[in-house]
Design an enzyme around this catalytic site. Sequence first.
Site, PDB file in Angstrom:
ATOM      1  N   HIS A 123       0.814  -1.214   0.000  1.00  0.00           N
ATOM      2  CA  HIS A 123       0.000   0.000   0.000  1.00  0.00           C
ATOM      3  C   HIS A 123       0.855   1.275   0.000  1.00  0.00           C
ATOM      4  O   HIS A 123       0.311   2.379  -0.128  1.00  0.00           O
ATOM      5  CB  HIS A 123      -0.910   0.043   1.236  1.00  0.00           C
ATOM      6  N   ALA A 124       2.169   1.151   0.153  1.00  0.00           N
ATOM      7  CA  ALA A 124       3.027   2.336   0.281  1.00  0.00           C
ATOM      8  C   ALA A 124       3.034   3.260  -0.946  1.00  0.00           C
ATOM      9  O   ALA A 124       3.284   4.459  -0.786  1.00  0.00           O
ATOM     10  CB  ALA A 124       4.457   1.928   0.633  1.00  0.00           C
TER      11      ALA A 124
END
Length: 198
Positions: free
Chosen positions: A113-114
């Site tokens: 998700h970064a």
Amino acid sequence: MSGRLSGKAVAILATDGFEQAELIEPMQALKKEGATVEIVAPKAGEIQGFDHLKPDRKVHVDRVLEAARPEAYDAIVLPGGANNPDQLRTKPQVQNFVRAFAEAGKPIAAICHAPWILIDAGLAKNRRLTSWPTIRQDLKNAGAKVMDEAVVVDSGLITSRGPDDLPAFCAKLVEEIAEGRHEGQSAKARRSEQTVRH
């Protein structure tokens, strides 16, 4: 201990809610190759890691973001976990910190998700990226060229889909840091910044 990254310093930027393996495994891979690694977070003390939805280990924060200088590091790693980048992405201090690495042509590695952080830092447009499946539409909406591969590299910007891709992610991370600065990274960052301003 000497290694391919001896003399290099790497920041891992995270906060509570990071995916445990996505911080620990890159950190171990970097240290194994001789890099100095610092955990940078918006707060002092410890941050809480998760194994998916279950709280796991806590990690000691080496440097508070407010006191961290991008020029002190050769690269930055952004672990995933849904809560971690979601908390970090809207903070101007985080956006400026990450953007400074791009502008200097230094490797940026983001997993799971970064890449949300890359969107808010203005670094996703026209870049080849991958991510956790649920945020790929967000990346497309931000103008990224989204791919479904274990690891994607675009001028020093390294992205992977999730924990299963960590072996490929860590190997490419070490390789890109060993190569040094990437002029293509800084050029693309400058173009993105001009787009944001106009």
